[in-house]
Every structure is written in structure tokens, then in C-alpha cells.
Design an enzyme around this catalytic site. Structure first.
Site, PDB file in Angstrom:
ATOM      1  CD  GLU B  69     -14.135   6.056  -5.659  1.00 52.69           C
ATOM      2  OE1 GLU B  69     -13.697   6.597  -4.624  1.00 52.69           O
ATOM      3  OE2 GLU B  69     -13.406   5.681  -6.584  1.00 52.69           O
ATOM      4  CG  HIS B 138     -10.082  -4.182  -8.198  1.00 57.80           C
ATOM      5  ND1 HIS B 138      -9.289  -4.002  -7.106  1.00 57.80           N
ATOM      6  CD2 HIS B 138      -9.998  -3.040  -8.920  1.00 57.80           C
ATOM      7  CE1 HIS B 138      -8.724  -2.803  -7.163  1.00 57.80           C
ATOM      8  NE2 HIS B 138      -9.146  -2.187  -8.254  1.00 57.80           N
TER       9      HIS B 138
HETATM   10  C1  TPP Z   1     -11.579   3.812  -4.415  1.00 60.15           C
HETATM   11  C2  TPP Z   1     -11.006   3.517  -5.736  1.00 60.15           C
HETATM   12  N1  TPP Z   1     -11.413   4.241  -6.792  1.00 60.15           N
HETATM   13  C3  TPP Z   1     -10.923   3.982  -8.011  1.00 60.15           C
HETATM   14  C4  TPP Z   1     -10.014   2.990  -8.197  1.00 60.15           C
HETATM   15  C5  TPP Z   1      -9.498   2.666  -9.583  1.00 60.15           C
HETATM   16  N2  TPP Z   1      -8.141   3.156  -9.710  1.00 60.15           N
HETATM   17  C6  TPP Z   1      -7.096   2.391  -9.393  1.00 60.15           C
HETATM   18  S1  TPP Z   1      -5.661   3.216  -9.473  1.00 60.15           S
HETATM   19  C7  TPP Z   1      -6.437   4.622  -9.983  1.00 60.15           C
HETATM   20  C8  TPP Z   1      -5.632   5.840 -10.239  1.00 60.15           C
HETATM   21  C9  TPP Z   1      -4.893   6.232  -9.025  1.00 60.15           C
HETATM   22  O1  TPP Z   1      -4.149   7.343  -9.288  1.00 60.15           O
HETATM   23  P1  TPP Z   1      -2.997   7.778  -8.306  1.00 60.15           P
HETATM   24  O2  TPP Z   1      -3.487   7.771  -6.913  1.00 60.15           O
HETATM   25  O3  TPP Z   1      -2.469   9.045  -8.825  1.00 60.15           O
HETATM   26  O4  TPP Z   1      -1.925   6.617  -8.424  1.00 60.15           O
HETATM   27  P2  TPP Z   1      -1.110   6.171  -9.726  1.00 60.15           P
HETATM   28  O5  TPP Z   1      -1.913   5.110 -10.375  1.00 60.15           O
HETATM   29  O6  TPP Z   1      -0.930   7.358 -10.586  1.00 60.15           O
HETATM   30  O7  TPP Z   1       0.173   5.636  -9.192  1.00 60.15           O
HETATM   31  C10 TPP Z   1      -7.808   4.432 -10.074  1.00 60.15           C
HETATM   32  C11 TPP Z   1      -8.766   5.435 -10.507  1.00 60.15           C
HETATM   33  C12 TPP Z   1      -9.628   2.244  -7.069  1.00 60.15           C
HETATM   34  N3  TPP Z   1      -8.775   1.232  -7.162  1.00 60.15           N
HETATM   35  N4  TPP Z   1     -10.129   2.537  -5.856  1.00 60.15           N
END
Ligand code: TPP
Ligand code: MG
Lengths: 332, 337
Positions: B69, B138
Site C-alpha cells: 500500500e 476492515h
Molecule cells: C495491508 C493489507 N492489504 C490488503 C489486504 C487484503 N488482503 C487480505 S488477504 C490478501 C492476500 C494475502 O495473500 P497472502 O499473503 O499470500 O496470503 P494468502 O491469502 O494467500 O494465505 C489481501 C490482499 C489486507 N488484509 N491487508
């Protein structure tokens, strides 16, 4: 005459009781999440949830030698880590159902389940949010002369947050007892590692922070246990942090809003054929740790724990509406 | 073909469709407009707002960023400084906390620090608010934070028509604009004019005229306030409902004129009550000549002094609802405050 033990690392390192408990926990993770999913579909719980079905080996094998004094930090996909660290599924369900008996008294829900008593410092709604916190926990252990280590779970997506880089650097310069565990399930939501990340393997990032980095098959219980075992030993010996990358896959969509447009059915099926639970169970049977009947009994025990957990949650009281501001500050 | 008639025709669109239409119109008209954000491409955005725009405009103009971000917002700022017009979507406005540096220290201040020599025409889209069971990280309503920063413009459209017109106004604006979109509004439907139009930033809208009290509401609270006003009418209380629409700049005139007329003011917003937009508006009225027209103390109804809880009943109790607005308006009308 020298004899080498060719059995998988986990089999030759851990007791049958530990291994059986690990299998039970893997089943618990799977059945817990299926139960949560069904409860959601039936309208019994609201919000969203991130399921880790397919990733059970990563969570459970990483935590197999931890005690309650050791800490973990987890992420939004955290039910598996929570169970692996020893949480009670009944209180987890109660949290899902928003009940006062839940781990967070109904305030946190799926994305914030924690169990401070067993050393789980919490899931996290912020990608990367747990990384610096894990480093802080490791700093406490070092300064206070404790032997506990901190395992920091995060996804591949988190490796592109500034917090990841800042955290790894500080853990390294202060030689802190923390193990960074990247659960690389190929995607951060819809964005593949290839599209989001400049290195091919996330473990390559370790080099930039002068710590060991390894990538293992995250669906192979023993491979994960072995890599994390060495990282924990290094941490406990005061030699500093490590990065372990577990290659795995989430069978379900990212969350409830996922249309699965970024991956193919074939890919999902190929990974489902590499079920970490079936693999581990077969290994345990092959090496005589348990027999077929015992395996079935373990699986059934997980089912009944989950059923009882849901009953407990449904029967528990909700928080009082007047207590919206309770727990914002310490109570006098 | 009668072009005027075509341009003034309206259709029923959802709030998110209206936003998407605005983005598509802007992208068709101006090749420097690009979209950036997490999972806004093939995923279509966490709330399906960008939906199919990647199919129409391609991945070079609908860019999935890594989960970064601070960096992503900063890239948008740098691009805006040098010729592009980025619309940066935060997946949830809560994650703008990770990008505060670039929004507050850079985007907001560059024009000023550089003595007017630089311009940062960036738009940040901010899905906000509670009611989705997504808990404390959120569900926040952080708009007032940004209202405190000179150099930023902060808007909160409450209808599909405004969502489109104000986003187009934001894009036409030479300064950084943050658009707070309440997540519960995305599915709301309303009449939306076809074609290009802008709805000015900084103008509130009187959504219902009344004479006994003024309710100033923001975002989704406008709809709750209108529902309350309808019930109040049945009880013989005539409430005027003002849709704030813009937090910075704020429409001093419309609010003060209304209070001069009604003598009573209730401010309803979802953000935490203290230090929020209610504090600003009530101080603004207290400092104006409308002060002499007040027949009762000013009332604020805002979010609880707590993070948003997960439990659905607690979550509902944490922010103003129709019944709490109604109760507050009744007390104000009867001078029970
Ligand atoms: C700072 C932040 N940015 C975006 C999100 C939205 N978000 C939640 S999980 C996710 C994907 C995360 O991917 P990863 O770290 O690979 O974990 P996975 O979901 O694949 O287990 C996103 C974009 C968030 N919760 N926090
Ligand atoms: Mg991932």
C-alpha cells in the site's frame, strides 16, 4: 557396522504420541474449517473467512515441537495455526459465532482469533501486520533471558509489504530468536507470485537480510518439520532468525467473494491430489506409527470434537449489547 | 440523433456500476487515466467495482499492484506528479493507514511545499464502513482523519448519481481527492444520468426540506436519516436532511442556512463520535451567526468509542441506526437535551 535411519525426519525425530497428535490436529483443522464453511452457508455466522484447507501440514508440522511458552503470530488465514498451537476448537467456534465464550469474547471473529495462553498472539486482518510483532516477541525473549522462540506465519503476498523487509532486517541485526514462515500458496488473493514478486523463490529474500532461507514442499509434513526444526534450533542457540518457505496451496477461494477466475480447475485438482493429510497418514501407517483402524479413530475423534465445538458455540451466550466499549482499555 | 436527450437520459444503476461507468468514461476520454490497486484486474476488485474493466482497457491501464500500500500509493503520487492520472483503489480504506506517509506527507503537501509549481491529480478510492461482519481492521470510517489535512479533498458520495458525478469531478480536479465509498452502498440502486457530468466537490445537498430540525448526515447515514425523517413526519416533526457529500472542503453555507431556519441541529456520521466531522460541524455552527438561532444544544450521533466489533449485534450497536437517529431527533425536537 553403521546403520543409517532412512525414515522421514518426522518419524525418526518425534514420538508416536506427538505424531498422532499432529495427525489429529491436521484433521481438526480440516473439519473445523469445513464446519465453519457450512455454518456460514447456513447463515449461522456472518462476515467472511479465509480457509486454509490444503495447507494443514504447513501449520501443524511447523508447530510440532513448540511449547506453550513459545509464541506464534498468524495471519488472516489463521485457523490452522491456532489449532496447531493447541487451541480448543470449541472456543474457536464460539468466536466464529460471536459469543462471549469465544477466544476474543466475540469481538474479533475469524480474522482475529488468538489464544494468548497457548502463545498464539493472534491472527491478523492486516497483511504483514504480524511480522514486526513477531520480532518484538523475539526481542522480549532475548532481553528477558527466556528460551522461547517465535514463529511468524505469513503468506507469499505479505512479502511485498514494507513491514516484511523492515522486520527481517531488525530480526537479523539484533540476532533475535524468530522463525519467519512464509506459506507460499502461489497467490495473494488473485495475484500470483510471478506477477507480484521480483524473486522466483521467496526464500531468496533471506539473503538480503543475512539469514538462512530454505524452500520446502509445504504439503510434506516431514519436510516442513525438518526445516523448521533446524530454524528453531538456530534461534534457541542464539544464532538469530531464519526464513522457511512452505510451498502449498489453498483448495478454497481466497475468501467468500472469490470467483476463482485467476486459476484453473486443473491446477486446483492437481494440488488436491497432493492432500497433505492423506500423505502424512499414509507415511505414519507405512512406518508403523499407527494402523488403519487407529487412523480412522483419530479422524472420527476430530469430527466429534468439531460437532461438540459447534454445539458449545451455539449454546453459548452472546456479549451484552451494552458492552460495546468493553476491552477498549484495561479495566480498572 | 438528439444528442442532448441522450445525454440527459438516466438509467437505474447500482452505486458500484455508477463508479465503474465513471472510470470507463474517463479512461475512454483520457489516455492518461489509469487504475491501480490490489486485485482490481481479473478478480474485479474485492467489491467487484472495477469488475471487467481489465478486459476493456487491458492490464497496462488496470494495474494489479503487489500487496504494497505504501509503495503503491506512492507510485500513484509520483505518476500523478508527472503526467498520469491514477485512480488508486485501496482494497479497504483501513489499509490507507499503511500509506499515510505518501498521502499525508507527500500528496497533500507537494503543491504547497513546491510553491505551487507541482500538481498531484491523484484519486484514492476508499471502501469504508461497517456492517459486513469484517471486524475491527476492515470496517473503519477514517474520513475525518483525512479531513484534518490541508491539501487533500475528501468526499463521501451517498447515491449512485453522486458516486459517478463526484468521481468525475475528483478526476478533473488538479489536487488529490479521497473518495470514501460505504461498502453497504455498493449494491444500492438509483437513477444515474448517462454521459459525462460532474457533481461539484464542496457542495452539500438538501435531500429533504424541513422546518423543525436539521439533520446533517454523511454517506450511508443520509439514507438512515431520511428514513428517520419520514417517521418523524408522521409524528408531526419536520426534519430537514442535508447530505454532507464533501468533508473537505465543507459546505458552510448550506448547513448554516438550514440551522438558521430550523434552530436545531443533529449531526449523524459513522466515524467515531469524538474528534470527528460532528465536532467540526458543530463548532462551525457555534462560530457562525446561526448560533443565535439555536433553540437547543447541538447533538452529535457518531460511532462508539471503540473499534468495530465482530459480533453482529454489537456491530450494529456501534454505529448510528434508524432507531437511534429517531430517538435523538425526538429528544432534540422536544428539547430533552
Ligand atoms: C495491508 C493489507 N492489504 C490488503 C489486504 C487484503 N488482503 C487480505 S488477504 C490478501 C492476500 C494475502 O495473500 P497472502 O499473503 O499470500 O496470503 P494468502 O491469502 O494467500 O494465505 C489481501 C490482499 C489486507 N488484509 N491487508
Ligand atoms: Mg498466498
Amino acid at each position: 557396522m553403521s546403520t543409517t535411519d532412512n525414515r522421514p525426519f518426522a518419524i525418526r525425530t518425534y514420538s508416536p504420541a506427538q505424531l498422532k497428535q499432529a495427525l489429529k490436529r491436521m484433521y481438526l483443522v480440516r473439519r473445523f474449517e469445513e464446519g465453519a464453511e457450512q455454518s456460514y452457508m447456513r447463515g449461522l455466522i456472518h462476515g467472511t473467512m479465509h480457509l486454509s484447507i490444503g495447507q494443514e501440514a504447513s501449520a501443524v508440522a511447523s508447530c510440532i515441537e513448540l511449547t506453550d511458552a513459545d509464541k506464534i503470530t498468524s495471519n488472516h488465514r489463521g485457523h490452522g495455526h491456532c489449532i496447531a498451537k493447541g487451541a480448543d476448537v470449541a472456543r474457536m467456534f464460539a468466536e466464529f459465532f460471536g459469543k462471549e465464550t469465544g477466544y476474543c469474547h466475540g469481538r474479533g471473529g475469524s480474522m482475529h482469533i488468538a489464544d494468548v495462553q497457548t502463545g498464539n498472539l493472534g491472527a491478523n486482518g492486516i497483511v504483514g501486520g504480524g511480522l514486526p510483532i513477531a520480532v518484538g516477541a523475539a526481542l522480549s525473549a532475548k532481553r528477558l533471558g527466556r528460551k522461547d522462540v517465535t514463529l511468524c506465519f505469513f503468506g507469499d503476498g505479505a512479502n511485498n509489504e514494507g513491514a516484511f523487509h523492515e522486520a527481517l532486517n531488525m530480526a537479523a541485526i539484533w540476532t533475535l530468536p524468530v522463525v519467519f514462515i512464509c506459506e507460499n500458496n502461489k497467490y495473494g488473493m488473485s495475484t500470483s507470485v510471478e506477477r507480484s514478486t521480483a524473486v522466483r523463490r521467496i526464500s531468496e529474500r533471506a539473503a538480503a537480510y543475512s539469514m538462512p532461507g530454505v524452500t520446502v514442499d509445504g504439503n510434506d509434513f516431514s519436510a516442513v518439520a525438518e526445516a523448521v526444526h533446524h530454524a528453531i534450533a538456530r534461534a534457541r542457540a542464539g544464532e538469530g532468525p531464519s526464513l522457511v518457505e512452505n510451498l502449498t496451496y489453498r483448495w478454497r477461494g481466497h475468501s467468500k467473494s472469490d470467483r476463482n477466475r485467476y486459476r484453473t480447475k486443473e491446477e486446483i485438482e492437481a494440488w488436491m491430489a497432493r492432500d497433505p493429510i492423506a500423505r502424512f497418514q499414509a507415511e505414519l501407517i507405512a512406518h508403523g506409527v499407527l494402523d488403519e483402524a487407529e487412523a480412522i479413530a483419530i479422524a472420527e475423534a476430530a469430527v466429534s470434537d468439531v460437532e461438540q465445538g459447534i454445539e458449545f458455540a451455539r449454546g453459548s451466550a452472546a456479549p451484552a449489547i451494552g458492552e460495546v466499549t468493553r476491552y477498549v482499555y484495561a479495566e480498572a | 440523433m438528439d444528442v442532448t436527450a441522450q445525454e440527459t437520459s438516466t438509467r437505474t444503476l447500482s452505486y458500484s456500476e455508477a463508479i465503474r461507468e465513471a472510470m470507463a468514461l474517463a479512461m475512454e476520454a483520457d489516455p492518461t487515466v489509469i487504475l491501480m490497486g490490489e486485485d482490481i484486474g481479473v478478480y474485479g476488485g474485492a467489491f467487484q467495482v472495477t469488475l471487467d474493466l481489465v478486459d476493456r482497457f487491458g492490464p497496462d491501464r488496470v494495474m494489479d499492484t503487489p500487496i504494497s500500500e505504501l509503495g503503491g500509493a506512492g507510485v500513484a503520487v509520483g505518476a500523478a506528479l508527472t503526467g498520469l492520472k491514477p485512480i488508486f483503489e485501496f482494497q479497504f480504506s483501513d489499509f490507507a493507514t499503511l500509506a499515510m506517509e505518501q498521502i499525508v506527507n507527500q500528496a497533500a503537501k507537494l503543491r504547497y511545499m513546491l510553491g505551487g509549481e507541482a500538481s498531484v491529480p491523484v484519486v484514492f478510492r476508499m471502501p469504508a464502513g461497517s456492517g459486513t461482519g469484517a471486524a475491527a481492521q476492515h470496517s473503519q470510517s477514517l474520513e475525518a482523519w483525512f479531513g484534518h489535512v490541508p491539501g487533500l479533498k475528501v468526499i463521501q458520495p451517498s447515491t449512485p448519481e453522486d458516486a459517478k458525478g463526484m468521481l468525475l469531478a475528483a478526476l478533473a480536479d488538479p489536487d488529490p481527492v479521497l473518495v470514501f465509498e460505504h461498502k453497504l452502498l455498493y449494491k444500492m440502486k438509483g437513477e444515474v444520468p448517462a454521459g459525462y457530468y460532474t457533481t461539484p466537490i464542496g457542495k452539500a445537498a438538501v435531500r429533504r426540506a424541513g422546518s423543525d430540525l436539521t439533520i446533517v448526515a454523511a454517506s450511508i447515514m443520509v439514507h438512515r436519516a431520511l428514513e428517520a425523517a419520514e417517521q418523524l413526519a408522521g409524528e408531526g416533526v419536520s426534519a430537514e436532511v442535508i447530505d454532507l457529500r464533501s468533508i473537505r472542503p465543507i459546505d458552510h453555507e448550506t448547513i448554516v442556512a438550514s440551522v438558521r431556519k430550523t434552530g436545531r441541529l443533529l449531526i449523524v456520521y459513522e466515524g467515531v463520535k469524538s474528534y470527528g466531522i460532528g465536532a467540526e460541524i458543530s463548532a462551525m455552527v457555534a462560530e457562525s451567526d446561526a448560533f443565535d438561532f439555536l433553540d437547543a444544544p447541538i447533538l452529535r450521533l457518531g460511532g462508539a468509542e471503540a473499534p468495530i466489533p465482530y459480533n453482529p449485534d454489537l456491530e450494529r450497536a456501534a454505529v448510528p441506526q434508524v432507531d437511534t437517529i429517531l430517538a435523538a431527533a425526538r429528544r432534540l425536537a422536544r428539547r430533552e437535551v
